[in-house]
Design a protein around this motif. Structure first.
Motif, PDB file in Angstrom:
ATOM      1  N   VAL A  45       0.850  -1.202   0.000  1.00 59.38           N
ATOM      2  CA  VAL A  45       0.000   0.000   0.000  1.00 59.38           C
ATOM      3  C   VAL A  45       0.883   1.248   0.000  1.00 59.38           C
ATOM      4  N   ALA A  46       1.891   1.262   0.858  1.00 61.19           N
ATOM      5  CA  ALA A  46       2.793   2.417   0.949  1.00 61.19           C
ATOM      6  C   ALA A  46       3.532   2.665  -0.373  1.00 61.19           C
ATOM      7  N   ASP A  47       3.870   1.593  -1.077  1.00 61.96           N
ATOM      8  CA  ASP A  47       4.578   1.715  -2.356  1.00 61.96           C
ATOM      9  C   ASP A  47       3.653   2.030  -3.521  1.00 61.96           C
ATOM     10  N   GLY A  48       2.344   2.017  -3.284  1.00 56.34           N
ATOM     11  CA  GLY A  48       1.385   2.296  -4.340  1.00 56.34           C
ATOM     12  C   GLY A  48       1.133   1.116  -5.268  1.00 56.34           C
ATOM     13  N   VAL A  49       1.557  -0.068  -4.859  1.00 56.05           N
ATOM     14  CA  VAL A  49       1.347  -1.265  -5.679  1.00 56.05           C
ATOM     15  C   VAL A  49      -0.103  -1.714  -5.590  1.00 56.05           C
ATOM     16  N   ILE A  50      -0.669  -1.708  -4.385  1.00 55.34           N
ATOM     17  CA  ILE A  50      -2.074  -2.078  -4.201  1.00 55.34           C
ATOM     18  C   ILE A  50      -2.831  -0.892  -3.631  1.00 55.34           C
ATOM     19  N   ASN A  51      -4.140  -0.909  -3.837  1.00 59.50           N
ATOM     20  CA  ASN A  51      -4.973   0.163  -3.303  1.00 59.50           C
ATOM     21  C   ASN A  51      -5.342  -0.057  -1.847  1.00 59.50           C
ATOM     22  N   ARG A  52      -5.609  -1.334  -1.511  1.00 59.78           N
ATOM     23  CA  ARG A  52      -5.979  -1.599  -0.122  1.00 59.78           C
ATOM     24  C   ARG A  52      -5.691  -3.047   0.242  1.00 59.78           C
ATOM     25  N   GLY A  53      -5.383  -3.209   1.498  1.00 61.45           N
ATOM     26  CA  GLY A  53      -5.156  -4.539   2.040  1.00 61.45           C
ATOM     27  C   GLY A  53      -6.413  -5.034   2.725  1.00 61.45           C
ATOM     28  N   ILE A  54      -6.653  -6.317   2.621  1.00 61.95           N
ATOM     29  CA  ILE A  54      -7.831  -6.950   3.197  1.00 61.95           C
ATOM     30  C   ILE A  54      -7.366  -7.872   4.318  1.00 61.95           C
ATOM     31  N   ASP A  55      -8.004  -7.769   5.485  1.00 65.57           N
ATOM     32  CA  ASP A  55      -7.599  -8.569   6.639  1.00 65.57           C
ATOM     33  C   ASP A  55      -8.015 -10.031   6.555  1.00 65.57           C
ATOM     34  N   GLN A  56      -9.082 -10.312   5.826  1.00 64.43           N
ATOM     35  CA  GLN A  56      -9.548 -11.689   5.715  1.00 64.43           C
ATOM     36  C   GLN A  56     -10.156 -11.893   4.330  1.00 64.43           C
ATOM     37  N   ILE A  57     -10.274 -13.135   3.947  1.00 64.79           N
ATOM     38  CA  ILE A  57     -10.848 -13.447   2.645  1.00 64.79           C
ATOM     39  C   ILE A  57     -12.364 -13.489   2.810  1.00 64.79           C
ATOM     40  N   ASP A  58     -13.015 -12.486   2.231  1.00 59.00           N
ATOM     41  CA  ASP A  58     -14.456 -12.353   2.395  1.00 59.00           C
ATOM     42  C   ASP A  58     -15.062 -11.754   1.136  1.00 59.00           C
ATOM     43  N   GLU A  59     -16.220 -11.116   1.275  1.00 67.05           N
ATOM     44  CA  GLU A  59     -16.946 -10.573   0.127  1.00 67.05           C
ATOM     45  C   GLU A  59     -16.205  -9.470  -0.611  1.00 67.05           C
ATOM     46  N   ASP A  60     -15.145  -8.912  -0.031  1.00 65.85           N
ATOM     47  CA  ASP A  60     -14.357  -7.903  -0.742  1.00 65.85           C
ATOM     48  C   ASP A  60     -13.809  -8.453  -2.059  1.00 65.85           C
ATOM     49  N   PHE A  61     -13.568  -9.748  -2.109  1.00 70.55           N
ATOM     50  CA  PHE A  61     -13.031 -10.355  -3.315  1.00 70.55           C
ATOM     51  C   PHE A  61     -14.110 -10.673  -4.353  1.00 70.55           C
ATOM     52  N   SER A  62     -15.364 -10.555  -4.002  1.00 77.01           N
ATOM     53  CA  SER A  62     -16.438 -10.921  -4.933  1.00 77.01           C
ATOM     54  C   SER A  62     -16.541  -9.966  -6.118  1.00 77.01           C
ATOM     55  N   ASP A  63     -16.043  -8.761  -5.996  1.00 78.02           N
ATOM     56  CA  ASP A  63     -16.102  -7.797  -7.090  1.00 78.02           C
ATOM     57  C   ASP A  63     -14.877  -7.836  -7.993  1.00 78.02           C
ATOM     58  N   CYS A  64     -13.954  -8.743  -7.727  1.00 75.57           N
ATOM     59  CA  CYS A  64     -12.720  -8.806  -8.512  1.00 75.57           C
ATOM     60  C   CYS A  64     -12.976  -9.382  -9.903  1.00 75.57           C
ATOM     61  N   THR A  65     -12.353  -8.772 -10.878  1.00 76.65           N
ATOM     62  CA  THR A  65     -12.387  -9.291 -12.236  1.00 76.65           C
ATOM     63  C   THR A  65     -11.510 -10.538 -12.317  1.00 76.65           C
ATOM     64  N   TYR A  66     -10.349 -10.472 -11.679  1.00 71.28           N
ATOM     65  CA  TYR A  66      -9.397 -11.581 -11.620  1.00 71.28           C
ATOM     66  C   TYR A  66      -8.884 -11.712 -10.193  1.00 71.28           C
ATOM     67  N   ILE A  67      -8.646 -12.946  -9.776  1.00 68.89           N
ATOM     68  CA  ILE A  67      -8.046 -13.207  -8.464  1.00 68.89           C
ATOM     69  C   ILE A  67      -6.837 -14.113  -8.684  1.00 68.89           C
ATOM     70  N   PHE A  68      -5.708 -13.688  -8.153  1.00 64.78           N
ATOM     71  CA  PHE A  68      -4.481 -14.470  -8.222  1.00 64.78           C
ATOM     72  C   PHE A  68      -4.254 -15.145  -6.880  1.00 64.78           C
TER      73      PHE A  68
END
Length: 85
Positions: A45-68
């Motif tokens: 996040v500090a380096d600007g690589v990702i927009n936000r970190g997620i604490d657990q695997i939940d519905e935040d990932f449901s809107d992803c176009t791709y998941i690695f």
């Protein structure tokens, strides 16, 4: 073109490298990530690589176009169970 959203589970050497490449080639995309090592997420996040970190695997990932899934193989099976819904 609609905005792409990339999700990463695991930000080690592989996940971090792919996330950096995605950010480079798709600078306007949203990238979210979860990693068992919180420090790697905070640094990304500090380096600007990702927009936000997620604490657990939940519905935040449901809107992803791709998941690695870039965690150890033994962990990915568990993560797939959490993501499949």
């Amino acid at each position: 073109m609609s905005t792409l959203t990339f999700g990463f589970i695991g930000l080690g050497l592989i996940g971090g490298s792919i996330a950096r490449a995605v950010r480079y080639f798709y600078p306007d995309t949203e990238i979210i990530a979860h990693s068992r090592t919180r420090a790697s997420v905070e640094q990304a996040v500090a380096d600007g690589v990702i927009n936000r970190g997620i604490d657990q695997i939940d519905e935040d990932f449901s809107d992803c176009t791709y998941i690695f899934l870039c965690a150890p193989v033994s962990s990915n099976a568990k993560y797939l169970e959490q993501l499949k819904q």
